[in-house]
Motif scaffolding. Structure first.
Motif, PDB file in Angstrom:
ATOM      1  N   ARG A 144       0.838  -1.205   0.000  1.00 15.79           N
ATOM      2  CA  ARG A 144       0.000   0.000   0.000  1.00 15.79           C
ATOM      3  C   ARG A 144       0.874   1.256   0.000  1.00 15.79           C
ATOM      4  O   ARG A 144       0.721   2.149   0.843  1.00 15.79           O
ATOM      5  N   MET A 175       1.711   5.366   3.291  1.00 16.87           N
ATOM      6  CA  MET A 175       0.414   6.024   3.237  1.00 16.87           C
ATOM      7  C   MET A 175      -0.080   6.474   4.621  1.00 16.87           C
ATOM      8  O   MET A 175       0.305   5.913   5.642  1.00 16.87           O
ATOM      9  N   ARG A 184      -9.829   5.143  13.141  1.00 19.79           N
ATOM     10  CA  ARG A 184      -8.686   5.085  14.069  1.00 19.79           C
ATOM     11  C   ARG A 184      -9.139   5.478  15.479  1.00 19.79           C
ATOM     12  O   ARG A 184      -8.727   4.879  16.467  1.00 19.79           O
ATOM     13  N   MET A 200      -3.453  -7.724  12.001  1.00 19.50           N
ATOM     14  CA  MET A 200      -2.833  -8.503  10.912  1.00 19.50           C
ATOM     15  C   MET A 200      -2.100  -7.622   9.897  1.00 19.50           C
ATOM     16  O   MET A 200      -1.232  -8.096   9.175  1.00 19.50           O
ATOM     17  N   GLY A 203       0.802  -1.797   9.455  1.00 17.74           N
ATOM     18  CA  GLY A 203       1.360  -0.579   8.873  1.00 17.74           C
ATOM     19  C   GLY A 203       2.255   0.108   9.894  1.00 17.74           C
ATOM     20  O   GLY A 203       3.027  -0.530  10.613  1.00 17.74           O
ATOM     21  N   PHE A 207      -3.871   1.483  13.753  1.00 16.78           N
ATOM     22  CA  PHE A 207      -4.870   1.076  14.752  1.00 16.78           C
ATOM     23  C   PHE A 207      -4.197   0.605  16.046  1.00 16.78           C
ATOM     24  O   PHE A 207      -4.690   0.863  17.142  1.00 16.78           O
ATOM     25  N   GLU A 224       3.447  -6.780  10.362  1.00 21.24           N
ATOM     26  CA  GLU A 224       3.657  -5.895   9.215  1.00 21.24           C
ATOM     27  C   GLU A 224       4.722  -6.492   8.310  1.00 21.24           C
ATOM     28  O   GLU A 224       5.785  -6.884   8.763  1.00 21.24           O
ATOM     29  N   ILE A 225       4.407  -6.534   7.020  1.00 25.31           N
ATOM     30  CA  ILE A 225       5.283  -7.224   6.064  1.00 25.31           C
ATOM     31  C   ILE A 225       6.299  -6.280   5.398  1.00 25.31           C
ATOM     32  O   ILE A 225       7.357  -6.718   4.943  1.00 25.31           O
ATOM     33  N   ASN A 252       4.832 -11.893   7.178  1.00 24.13           N
ATOM     34  CA  ASN A 252       3.495 -12.133   6.641  1.00 24.13           C
ATOM     35  C   ASN A 252       2.560 -12.596   7.763  1.00 24.13           C
ATOM     36  O   ASN A 252       2.875 -13.539   8.493  1.00 24.13           O
ATOM     37  N   TYR A 268      -7.001  -3.895   5.973  1.00 21.75           N
ATOM     38  CA  TYR A 268      -6.364  -3.998   4.660  1.00 21.75           C
ATOM     39  C   TYR A 268      -7.486  -4.018   3.637  1.00 21.75           C
ATOM     40  O   TYR A 268      -8.606  -4.408   3.959  1.00 21.75           O
TER      41      TYR A 268
HETATM   42  C1  LIG Z   1      -1.318   0.613   4.941  1.00 22.58           C
HETATM   43  S1  LIG Z   1      -2.152  -0.448   5.972  1.00 22.58           S
HETATM   44  C2  LIG Z   1      -3.807  -0.072   5.647  1.00 22.58           C
HETATM   45  C3  LIG Z   1      -4.155   1.274   6.127  1.00 22.58           C
HETATM   46  C4  LIG Z   1      -5.066   1.384   7.292  1.00 22.58           C
HETATM   47  N1  LIG Z   1      -6.253   0.572   7.153  1.00 22.58           N
HETATM   48  C5  LIG Z   1      -5.435   2.823   7.549  1.00 22.58           C
HETATM   49  O1  LIG Z   1      -6.306   3.074   8.356  1.00 22.58           O
HETATM   50  O2  LIG Z   1      -4.875   3.767   7.019  1.00 22.58           O
HETATM   51  C6  LIG Z   1      -1.972  -2.029   5.352  1.00 22.58           C
HETATM   52  C7  LIG Z   1      -0.625  -2.608   5.705  1.00 22.58           C
HETATM   53  O3  LIG Z   1      -0.685  -4.023   5.584  1.00 22.58           O
HETATM   54  C8  LIG Z   1       0.585  -4.490   5.193  1.00 22.58           C
HETATM   55  N2  LIG Z   1       0.430  -5.859   4.656  1.00 22.58           N
HETATM   56  C9  LIG Z   1      -0.044  -6.237   3.453  1.00 22.58           C
HETATM   57  N3  LIG Z   1      -0.090  -7.571   3.346  1.00 22.58           N
HETATM   58  C10 LIG Z   1       0.375  -8.064   4.532  1.00 22.58           C
HETATM   59  C11 LIG Z   1       0.565  -9.377   5.041  1.00 22.58           C
HETATM   60  N4  LIG Z   1       0.262 -10.452   4.320  1.00 22.58           N
HETATM   61  N5  LIG Z   1       1.050  -9.518   6.297  1.00 22.58           N
HETATM   62  C12 LIG Z   1       1.357  -8.435   7.055  1.00 22.58           C
HETATM   63  N6  LIG Z   1       1.199  -7.154   6.617  1.00 22.58           N
HETATM   64  C13 LIG Z   1       0.708  -6.972   5.373  1.00 22.58           C
HETATM   65  C14 LIG Z   1       1.048  -3.465   4.167  1.00 22.58           C
HETATM   66  O4  LIG Z   1       2.445  -3.465   4.017  1.00 22.58           O
HETATM   67  C15 LIG Z   1       0.512  -2.165   4.790  1.00 22.58           C
HETATM   68  O5  LIG Z   1       1.481  -1.520   5.553  1.00 22.58           O
END
Ligand SMILES: C[S@@+](CC[C@H](N)C(=O)[O-])C[C@H]1O[C@@H](n2cnc3c(N)ncnc32)[C@H](O)[C@@H]1O
Length: 344
Positions: A144, A175, A184, A200, A203, A207, A224-225, A252, A268
């Protein structure tokens, strides 16, 4: 609606304190009557902030609604007065923006390409920021990540304060969606004392950190990946002093420990439903899942509800939909929603 009621003589210092801590509700009008001023608040002040506000004679109130307003003042008028671009292009100037600490993020249409430098200068001057980024490609990929062009300044790392939580991030590479502010704030106080929470998709801690600051979970396991987001997640844990409550895990979330959580946050979008079977297994038997989905309006509310129910059935559990909230419009005709689901 929540507000701080303060003697009018102290309204300005109270408003400044609320602004600094990110709890000022800029979208509702301040109300004054008989020597008192009521300043709309986004959230309840934490004890430390409340003590400082109480010194100004402020107390929390929730007795009336306040009139809606688009912006605190109308900065566009000031920007128009200052900007040097052809008159006929003025209507294309961005009317909305993201302001993250000292960094401003603008969406500028292609027709304004030749004036992007001038636009960055005028917006930065009126909005009092020193760095301006142009959002050229939205948010992309599994991490993202935003696609940004630096128009002004050079320091894209910033600290954004919201609901008494400090979020450090590099706005050019990570982001931060202002549109998710209500979610939030809602997540900050949703968990019960002693709960184990699994986030899960943590970011930078969107949260997890507010929840750790405002609630008393036994622990929050934040997966966080993306290594860069993970770096800022760690930074934000330190910045907000919640090291004892959050356990950050790089990797992951499909590899997350199972059978441990009372509550699972799935913040997500895009392919979130593919992670539902794992979320069911992360829960310690029963519990709550906060399931996010971007869904065409015409498929609401059935598609997300059915997806959660099906995943629960497959896991030998049942799902009760407690509520569905619309977070924001994601793209034309597509809504970002969150479902609170009780799994047993
Ligand atoms: C950016 S956040 C979503 C934003 C959030 N919902 C908000 O309120 O702004 C999503 C995060 O999930 C992470 N992500 C994606 N796939 C993932 C996985 N399989 N395991 C762990 N983290 C993951 C992304 O790298 C990203 O940082």
């Amino acid at each position: 609606m929540l507000a701080l009621r303060v003697p009018s003589s102290n309204a300005e210092p109270a408003r400044l304190l609320m602004t600094e801590s990110g709890i000022l509700d800029k979208h509702h009008r301040i109300f004054s009557s008989e020597g008192f001023t009521e300043i709309p608040a986004l959230a309840t002040p934490l004890p430390g902030l409340m003590a400082r506000l109480a010194e100004l004679g402020a107390e929390l109130t929730d007795s009336r609604d306040y009139v809606w307003r688009e912006t605190f003042r109308d900065p566009l008028k000031d920007i128009m007065a200052d900007i040097d671009i052809p008159k006929e292009l003025e209507k294309m100037l961005p009317k909305k923006w993201e302001q993250l600490g000292h960094v401003l993020v603008l969406k500028i249409s292609k027709e304004l390409d030749d004036w992007k430098g001038e636009i960055a200068r005028a917006y930065s001057k009126v909005l009092e920021v020193d760095t301006v980024l142009r959002d050229t490609g939205g948010i992309t990929g599994q991490f993202r990540e935003p696609v940004m062009e630096l128009l002004l300044g050079n320091k894209t790392e910033t600290v954004h304060v919201e609901n008494q939580v400090r979020f450090s991030l590099d706005a050019a590479r990570l982001m931060f969606s202002s549109g998710n502010v209500e979610e939030r704030i809602r997540m900050a106080t949703i968990c019960k004392p002693g709960e184990v929470v699994a986030d899960m998709f943590a970011g930078i801690g969107y949260f997890s950190v507010p929840m750790a600051v405002h609630s008393q979970p036994a622990s929050i396991i934040s997966h966080e990946i993306n290594p860069l987001a993970f770096e800022y997640l760690n930074k934000n844990i330190g910045l907000n002093g919640v090291e004892k409550k959050i356990k950050p895990v790089l990797g992951n979330c499909l590899d997350a420990e199972e059978n441990i959580a009372d509550r699972v946050i799935m913040g997500y979008v895009g392919t979130t439903h593919e992670f539902l079977p794992k979320a069911m297994r992360i829960l310690r038997g029963k519990g709550i899942i906060h399931y996010h989905e971007t869904c065409p309006n015409r498929l609401l509310p059935n598609r997300p509800q059915e997806r959660v129910k099906e995943a629960a059935r497959d896991a030998g559990k049942t799902a009760e939909i407690l509520k569905m909230n619309r977070i924001k419009s994601y793209s034309p005709g597509v809504e970002h929603v969150v479902l609170d689901v009780k799994i047993s």
